[in-house]
Scaffold this motif. Structure first.
Motif, PDB file in Angstrom:
ATOM      1  N   ALA A 148       7.705  23.854   3.658  1.00  0.00           N
ATOM      2  CA  ALA A 148       8.077  25.205   4.092  1.00  0.00           C
ATOM      3  C   ALA A 148       7.080  25.748   5.123  1.00  0.00           C
ATOM      4  O   ALA A 148       7.486  26.348   6.132  1.00  0.00           O
ATOM      5  N   SER A 149       5.794  25.529   4.896  1.00  0.00           N
ATOM      6  CA  SER A 149       4.778  26.080   5.797  1.00  0.00           C
ATOM      7  C   SER A 149       4.747  25.365   7.146  1.00  0.00           C
ATOM      8  O   SER A 149       4.260  25.927   8.125  1.00  0.00           O
ATOM      9  N   GLU A 150       5.288  24.153   7.186  1.00  0.00           N
ATOM     10  CA  GLU A 150       5.291  23.401   8.441  1.00  0.00           C
ATOM     11  C   GLU A 150       6.697  23.289   9.051  1.00  0.00           C
ATOM     12  O   GLU A 150       6.916  22.485   9.954  1.00  0.00           O
ATOM     13  N   ALA A 151       7.600  24.139   8.609  1.00  0.00           N
ATOM     14  CA  ALA A 151       8.975  24.103   9.120  1.00  0.00           C
ATOM     15  C   ALA A 151       9.033  24.349  10.630  1.00  0.00           C
ATOM     16  O   ALA A 151       9.890  23.803  11.318  1.00  0.00           O
ATOM     17  N   GLU A 152       8.102  25.146  11.136  1.00  0.00           N
ATOM     18  CA  GLU A 152       8.070  25.442  12.578  1.00  0.00           C
ATOM     19  C   GLU A 152       7.062  24.566  13.318  1.00  0.00           C
ATOM     20  O   GLU A 152       6.722  24.844  14.460  1.00  0.00           O
ATOM     21  N   GLY A 153       6.595  23.530  12.671  1.00  0.00           N
ATOM     22  CA  GLY A 153       5.637  22.615  13.280  1.00  0.00           C
ATOM     23  C   GLY A 153       4.366  22.538  12.470  1.00  0.00           C
ATOM     24  O   GLY A 153       4.111  23.362  11.591  1.00  0.00           O
ATOM     25  N   PRO A 154       3.547  21.535  12.753  1.00  0.00           N
ATOM     26  CA  PRO A 154       2.325  21.320  11.968  1.00  0.00           C
ATOM     27  C   PRO A 154       1.319  22.459  12.125  1.00  0.00           C
ATOM     28  O   PRO A 154       1.177  23.035  13.198  1.00  0.00           O
ATOM     29  N   LEU A 155       0.620  22.748  11.030  1.00  0.00           N
ATOM     30  CA  LEU A 155      -0.441  23.753  11.049  1.00  0.00           C
ATOM     31  C   LEU A 155      -1.767  23.149  11.476  1.00  0.00           C
ATOM     32  O   LEU A 155      -2.636  23.844  12.005  1.00  0.00           O
ATOM     33  N   VAL A 156      -1.940  21.843  11.245  1.00  0.00           N
ATOM     34  CA  VAL A 156      -3.214  21.174  11.512  1.00  0.00           C
ATOM     35  C   VAL A 156      -3.047  20.193  12.663  1.00  0.00           C
ATOM     36  O   VAL A 156      -2.197  19.304  12.618  1.00  0.00           O
ATOM     37  N   GLN A 157      -3.873  20.381  13.676  1.00  0.00           N
ATOM     38  CA  GLN A 157      -3.878  19.500  14.844  1.00  0.00           C
ATOM     39  C   GLN A 157      -4.673  18.229  14.559  1.00  0.00           C
ATOM     40  O   GLN A 157      -4.270  17.138  14.958  1.00  0.00           O
ATOM     41  N   SER A 158      -5.814  18.378  13.882  1.00  0.00           N
ATOM     42  CA  SER A 158      -6.623  17.217  13.525  1.00  0.00           C
ATOM     43  C   SER A 158      -7.433  17.536  12.273  1.00  0.00           C
ATOM     44  O   SER A 158      -7.693  18.701  11.965  1.00  0.00           O
ATOM     45  N   MET A 159      -7.814  16.473  11.573  1.00  0.00           N
ATOM     46  CA  MET A 159      -8.568  16.625  10.331  1.00  0.00           C
ATOM     47  C   MET A 159      -9.702  15.621  10.324  1.00  0.00           C
ATOM     48  O   MET A 159      -9.519  14.474  10.718  1.00  0.00           O
ATOM     49  N   ARG A 160     -10.859  16.082   9.891  1.00  0.00           N
ATOM     50  CA  ARG A 160     -12.021  15.209   9.703  1.00  0.00           C
ATOM     51  C   ARG A 160     -12.443  15.344   8.252  1.00  0.00           C
ATOM     52  O   ARG A 160     -12.448  16.437   7.693  1.00  0.00           O
ATOM     53  N   ARG A 161     -12.817  14.229   7.655  1.00  0.00           N
ATOM     54  CA  ARG A 161     -13.175  14.203   6.238  1.00  0.00           C
ATOM     55  C   ARG A 161     -14.458  13.406   6.073  1.00  0.00           C
ATOM     56  O   ARG A 161     -14.613  12.335   6.659  1.00  0.00           O
ATOM     57  N   ARG A 162     -15.377  13.938   5.248  1.00  0.00           N
ATOM     58  CA  ARG A 162     -16.625  13.246   4.953  1.00  0.00           C
ATOM     59  C   ARG A 162     -16.893  13.323   3.461  1.00  0.00           C
ATOM     60  O   ARG A 162     -16.570  14.316   2.820  1.00  0.00           O
ATOM     61  N   LEU A 163     -17.493  12.273   2.927  1.00  0.00           N
ATOM     62  CA  LEU A 163     -17.946  12.271   1.539  1.00  0.00           C
ATOM     63  C   LEU A 163     -19.467  12.311   1.559  1.00  0.00           C
ATOM     64  O   LEU A 163     -20.104  11.518   2.251  1.00  0.00           O
TER      65      LEU A 163
END
Length: 111
Positions: A84-99
């Motif tokens: 539902a939140s991305e019905a008009e397109g993605p909210l996140v352009q890029s994601m970075r993850r670190r542990l």
């Protein structure tokens, strides 16, 4: 303890929608799946200033993290919220993850 740091660069014009998704849904689902949110905020200085959400989750170990994220992403409520939140397109352009493994440090980390 294991800390997972996630940095989400919002799609241009979608930062407020991303924040709304956290405030109205994600925090509650983190609680439901016993995911320990340590901090969250919007970057105000540095790369992606005022267009990036950064947050940190705390887990006991990698297995704990993988189990909780697995349950979270398979949760029918999350799937519906995400769609539902991305019905008009993605909210996140890029994601970075670190542990980040805190086990090498003394008692100050065990608050």
């Amino acid at each position: 303890m294991l800390y997972e740091v996630r940095e989400y660069v919002a799609t241009p014009g979608r930062l407020e929608s991303l924040i709304t998704r956290f405030n109205e849904h994600t925090f509650r689902l983190f609680d439901k799946h016993q995911m320990d949110l340590v901090q969250i905020g919007v970057t105000s200085v540095g790369d992606h200033s005022f267009n990036e959400v950064v947050y940190t989750l705390r887990f006991t170990d990698v297995a704990d993290m993988e189990r909780k994220w697995g349950e979270f992403v398979r949760d029918p409520e999350w799937i519906a919220v995400f769609r539902a939140s991305e019905a008009e397109g993605p909210l996140v352009q890029s994601m970075r993850r670190r542990l980040v493994d805190a086990s090498s440090f003394d008692e100050r980390d065990k608050n």
